[in-house]
Design a protein around this motif. Structure first.
Motif, PDB file in Angstrom:
ATOM      1  N   SER A  59       0.817  -1.208   0.000  1.00 57.52           N
ATOM      2  CA  SER A  59       0.000   0.000   0.000  1.00 57.52           C
ATOM      3  C   SER A  59       0.853   1.260   0.000  1.00 57.52           C
ATOM      4  O   SER A  59       0.554   2.217  -0.700  1.00 57.52           O
ATOM      5  CB  SER A  59      -0.919  -0.019   1.219  1.00 57.52           C
ATOM      6  OG  SER A  59      -1.731   1.112   1.221  1.00 57.52           O
ATOM      7  N   LEU A  60       1.920   1.271   0.776  1.00 55.86           N
ATOM      8  CA  LEU A  60       2.756   2.473   0.828  1.00 55.86           C
ATOM      9  C   LEU A  60       3.434   2.731  -0.512  1.00 55.86           C
ATOM     10  O   LEU A  60       3.574   3.884  -0.923  1.00 55.86           O
ATOM     11  CB  LEU A  60       3.766   2.419   1.970  1.00 55.86           C
ATOM     12  CG  LEU A  60       5.086   1.663   1.803  1.00 55.86           C
ATOM     13  CD1 LEU A  60       6.148   2.475   1.092  1.00 55.86           C
ATOM     14  CD2 LEU A  60       5.593   1.254   3.158  1.00 55.86           C
ATOM     15  N   VAL A  61       3.832   1.677  -1.195  1.00 59.99           N
ATOM     16  CA  VAL A  61       4.438   1.867  -2.513  1.00 59.99           C
ATOM     17  C   VAL A  61       3.414   2.451  -3.478  1.00 59.99           C
ATOM     18  O   VAL A  61       3.707   3.372  -4.241  1.00 59.99           O
ATOM     19  CB  VAL A  61       5.029   0.547  -3.055  1.00 59.99           C
ATOM     20  CG1 VAL A  61       5.469   0.695  -4.496  1.00 59.99           C
ATOM     21  CG2 VAL A  61       6.201   0.097  -2.189  1.00 59.99           C
ATOM     22  N   GLN A  69       2.403  16.635  -4.612  1.00 61.28           N
ATOM     23  CA  GLN A  69       1.037  16.858  -5.099  1.00 61.28           C
ATOM     24  C   GLN A  69       0.425  15.546  -5.587  1.00 61.28           C
ATOM     25  O   GLN A  69      -0.719  15.237  -5.303  1.00 61.28           O
ATOM     26  CB  GLN A  69       1.005  17.891  -6.238  1.00 61.28           C
ATOM     27  CG  GLN A  69       1.186  19.312  -5.768  1.00 61.28           C
ATOM     28  CD  GLN A  69       0.056  19.748  -4.870  1.00 61.28           C
ATOM     29  OE1 GLN A  69       0.222  19.830  -3.660  1.00 61.28           O
ATOM     30  NE2 GLN A  69      -1.099  20.004  -5.427  1.00 61.28           N
ATOM     31  N   GLN A  70       1.198  14.793  -6.335  1.00 56.83           N
ATOM     32  CA  GLN A  70       0.730  13.500  -6.839  1.00 56.83           C
ATOM     33  C   GLN A  70       0.504  12.530  -5.688  1.00 56.83           C
ATOM     34  O   GLN A  70      -0.465  11.778  -5.683  1.00 56.83           O
ATOM     35  CB  GLN A  70       1.739  12.930  -7.844  1.00 56.83           C
ATOM     36  CG  GLN A  70       1.298  11.661  -8.511  1.00 56.83           C
ATOM     37  CD  GLN A  70       0.139  11.865  -9.470  1.00 56.83           C
ATOM     38  OE1 GLN A  70      -0.137  12.968  -9.923  1.00 56.83           O
ATOM     39  NE2 GLN A  70      -0.563  10.800  -9.754  1.00 56.83           N
ATOM     40  N   ALA A  71       1.388  12.542  -4.701  1.00 54.54           N
ATOM     41  CA  ALA A  71       1.238  11.651  -3.543  1.00 54.54           C
ATOM     42  C   ALA A  71      -0.049  11.973  -2.792  1.00 54.54           C
ATOM     43  O   ALA A  71      -0.772  11.071  -2.365  1.00 54.54           O
ATOM     44  CB  ALA A  71       2.446  11.780  -2.607  1.00 54.54           C
ATOM     45  N   ARG A  72      -0.345  13.263  -2.630  1.00 56.39           N
ATOM     46  CA  ARG A  72      -1.571  13.674  -1.944  1.00 56.39           C
ATOM     47  C   ARG A  72      -2.806  13.203  -2.699  1.00 56.39           C
ATOM     48  O   ARG A  72      -3.764  12.691  -2.128  1.00 56.39           O
ATOM     49  CB  ARG A  72      -1.602  15.198  -1.795  1.00 56.39           C
ATOM     50  CG  ARG A  72      -1.746  15.647  -0.383  1.00 56.39           C
ATOM     51  CD  ARG A  72      -1.862  17.154  -0.236  1.00 56.39           C
ATOM     52  NE  ARG A  72      -1.099  17.977  -1.141  1.00 56.39           N
ATOM     53  CZ  ARG A  72       0.113  18.452  -0.905  1.00 56.39           C
ATOM     54  NH1 ARG A  72       0.707  18.175   0.227  1.00 56.39           N
ATOM     55  NH2 ARG A  72       0.728  19.200  -1.783  1.00 56.39           N
ATOM     56  N   GLN A  73      -2.783  13.346  -4.020  1.00 49.23           N
ATOM     57  CA  GLN A  73      -3.928  12.913  -4.830  1.00 49.23           C
ATOM     58  C   GLN A  73      -4.104  11.394  -4.764  1.00 49.23           C
ATOM     59  O   GLN A  73      -5.222  10.898  -4.631  1.00 49.23           O
ATOM     60  CB  GLN A  73      -3.772  13.357  -6.279  1.00 49.23           C
ATOM     61  CG  GLN A  73      -4.954  12.947  -7.134  1.00 49.23           C
ATOM     62  CD  GLN A  73      -4.811  13.369  -8.583  1.00 49.23           C
ATOM     63  OE1 GLN A  73      -3.908  14.081  -8.962  1.00 49.23           O
ATOM     64  NE2 GLN A  73      -5.727  12.906  -9.412  1.00 49.23           N
ATOM     65  N   LEU A  74      -2.996  10.662  -4.848  1.00 52.41           N
ATOM     66  CA  LEU A  74      -3.065   9.204  -4.746  1.00 52.41           C
ATOM     67  C   LEU A  74      -3.630   8.783  -3.391  1.00 52.41           C
ATOM     68  O   LEU A  74      -4.457   7.873  -3.306  1.00 52.41           O
ATOM     69  CB  LEU A  74      -1.683   8.580  -4.945  1.00 52.41           C
ATOM     70  CG  LEU A  74      -1.129   8.570  -6.357  1.00 52.41           C
ATOM     71  CD1 LEU A  74       0.327   8.109  -6.344  1.00 52.41           C
ATOM     72  CD2 LEU A  74      -1.964   7.693  -7.266  1.00 52.41           C
ATOM     73  N   LYS A 121     -11.407   8.434 -10.248  1.00 54.63           N
ATOM     74  CA  LYS A 121     -10.766   7.508 -11.181  1.00 54.63           C
ATOM     75  C   LYS A 121      -9.412   6.986 -10.695  1.00 54.63           C
ATOM     76  O   LYS A 121      -9.124   5.804 -10.813  1.00 54.63           O
ATOM     77  CB  LYS A 121     -10.604   8.172 -12.552  1.00 54.63           C
ATOM     78  CG  LYS A 121     -10.110   7.206 -13.592  1.00 54.63           C
ATOM     79  CD  LYS A 121     -10.108   7.814 -14.964  1.00 54.63           C
ATOM     80  CE  LYS A 121      -9.650   6.792 -15.974  1.00 54.63           C
ATOM     81  NZ  LYS A 121      -9.706   7.279 -17.319  1.00 54.63           N
ATOM     82  N   THR A 122      -8.593   7.867 -10.170  1.00 52.02           N
ATOM     83  CA  THR A 122      -7.298   7.415  -9.686  1.00 52.02           C
ATOM     84  C   THR A 122      -7.545   6.380  -8.593  1.00 52.02           C
ATOM     85  O   THR A 122      -8.317   6.610  -7.682  1.00 52.02           O
ATOM     86  CB  THR A 122      -6.498   8.598  -9.109  1.00 52.02           C
ATOM     87  OG1 THR A 122      -6.463   9.633 -10.074  1.00 52.02           O
ATOM     88  CG2 THR A 122      -5.097   8.194  -8.741  1.00 52.02           C
ATOM     89  N   ILE A 163      -0.697   5.957   4.777  1.00 58.12           N
ATOM     90  CA  ILE A 163      -0.379   7.160   5.559  1.00 58.12           C
ATOM     91  C   ILE A 163       1.135   7.348   5.666  1.00 58.12           C
ATOM     92  O   ILE A 163       1.658   8.443   5.456  1.00 58.12           O
ATOM     93  CB  ILE A 163      -1.045   7.091   6.948  1.00 58.12           C
ATOM     94  CG1 ILE A 163      -2.561   7.231   6.801  1.00 58.12           C
ATOM     95  CG2 ILE A 163      -0.489   8.158   7.881  1.00 58.12           C
ATOM     96  CD1 ILE A 163      -3.350   6.870   8.041  1.00 58.12           C
ATOM     97  N   VAL A 164       1.846   6.279   5.971  1.00 59.23           N
ATOM     98  CA  VAL A 164       3.308   6.377   6.079  1.00 59.23           C
ATOM     99  C   VAL A 164       3.907   6.768   4.724  1.00 59.23           C
ATOM    100  O   VAL A 164       4.781   7.635   4.649  1.00 59.23           O
ATOM    101  CB  VAL A 164       3.925   5.054   6.594  1.00 59.23           C
ATOM    102  CG1 VAL A 164       5.447   5.072   6.477  1.00 59.23           C
ATOM    103  CG2 VAL A 164       3.512   4.804   8.035  1.00 59.23           C
ATOM    104  N   GLY A 165       3.407   6.167   3.652  1.00 61.25           N
ATOM    105  CA  GLY A 165       3.927   6.486   2.316  1.00 61.25           C
ATOM    106  C   GLY A 165       3.760   7.950   1.959  1.00 61.25           C
ATOM    107  O   GLY A 165       4.688   8.600   1.475  1.00 61.25           O
ATOM    108  N   VAL A 166       2.585   8.504   2.207  1.00 61.87           N
ATOM    109  CA  VAL A 166       2.342   9.907   1.850  1.00 61.87           C
ATOM    110  C   VAL A 166       3.104  10.848   2.790  1.00 61.87           C
ATOM    111  O   VAL A 166       3.617  11.884   2.348  1.00 61.87           O
ATOM    112  CB  VAL A 166       0.833  10.224   1.785  1.00 61.87           C
ATOM    113  CG1 VAL A 166       0.222  10.480   3.138  1.00 61.87           C
ATOM    114  CG2 VAL A 166       0.564  11.392   0.860  1.00 61.87           C
ATOM    115  N   LEU A 167       3.216  10.494   4.072  1.00 65.11           N
ATOM    116  CA  LEU A 167       3.973  11.341   5.001  1.00 65.11           C
ATOM    117  C   LEU A 167       5.459  11.381   4.653  1.00 65.11           C
ATOM    118  O   LEU A 167       6.079  12.447   4.676  1.00 65.11           O
ATOM    119  CB  LEU A 167       3.784  10.868   6.442  1.00 65.11           C
ATOM    120  CG  LEU A 167       2.464  11.239   7.094  1.00 65.11           C
ATOM    121  CD1 LEU A 167       2.345  10.607   8.484  1.00 65.11           C
ATOM    122  CD2 LEU A 167       2.282  12.741   7.175  1.00 65.11           C
ATOM    123  N   VAL A 168       6.028  10.235   4.326  1.00 70.47           N
ATOM    124  CA  VAL A 168       7.444  10.206   3.945  1.00 70.47           C
ATOM    125  C   VAL A 168       7.650  10.987   2.653  1.00 70.47           C
ATOM    126  O   VAL A 168       8.614  11.756   2.533  1.00 70.47           O
ATOM    127  CB  VAL A 168       7.968   8.755   3.829  1.00 70.47           C
ATOM    128  CG1 VAL A 168       9.330   8.699   3.148  1.00 70.47           C
ATOM    129  CG2 VAL A 168       8.040   8.119   5.206  1.00 70.47           C
TER     130      VAL A 168
END
Length: 190
Positions: A59-61, A69-74, A121-122, A163-168
């Motif tokens: 999930s983090l990957v 910006q892309q990480a936030r949208q994902l 969609k994403t 959450i960890v993925g987007v925070l990092v």
């Protein structure tokens, strides 16, 4: 704030010396993001003996991106579709008593709800994946109650990884800003 700017400039200088393009430099930062985030997830969930870090790492990957910006949208899209998958998965568990024949129907209904009603969609694929996680956890256990608990546990791991993925990704963008060529050209002139 001077330290991140200094680190970013040093990274840009090194990238130019090595002949790395913007995309390749983003790839290096993405690899570092994944290294840091997966280490956090692995050791955190490893401390809980009833958790498996594999779901959270996958999930983090999926939720990580070297561009914030892309990480936030994902992340936003992932959360919305996880909720859709949870709701549909739980409804089918309660209505179908966790029967294997319900899985294909539940997945198809989840896709239809995600694509026609929610329309984020994403990460559309996340909704049926989450429904499958919920239902599969129930099928693997003796009771619907235990299945619901296991399904919720898996979804919590997936959300933790996201959450960890987007925070990092966000924190790394603060420490090491990777600017595109057009931004560097503008920054170099000022």
């Amino acid at each position: 704030m001077m330290v991140p700017v200094s680190l970013s400039r040093k990274a840009e200088t090194l990238a130019q010396r090595l002949g790395l393009s913007y995309d390749r430099l983003l790839g290096v930062r993405f690899a570092i993001n994944v290294l840091i985030a997966s280490s956090i997830v692995w050791f955190t969930l490893g401390a809980f003996h009833d958790s498996s870090p594999i779901w959270a790492i996958a999930s983090l990957v999926a939720a990580s991106d070297p561009e914030p910006q892309q990480a936030r949208q994902l992340f936003r899209s992932r959360i919305i579709n996880v909720v859709v998958g949870c709701v549909v998965g739980f409804v089918f568990l309660l209505l179908g008593s966790g029967k294997p024949r319900m899985v294909p129907v539940a997945l198809a209904v989840t896709v239809l709800i995600s694509t026609y009603l929610v329309r984020v969609k994403t990460m559309w694929r996340q909704a049926p994946i989450t429904a499958a996680i919920i239902i599969a956890a129930s099928l693997a256990s003796a009771s619907t109650k235990v299945g619901l608990e296991r399904g919720l546990h898996r979804v919590a791991e997936v959300l933790f990884g996201s959450i960890v993925g987007v925070l990092v990704s966000f924190l790394m963008s603060r420490v090491w800003l990777v600017r595109g060529p057009e931004d560097r050209a503008i920054g170099g002139r000022s």
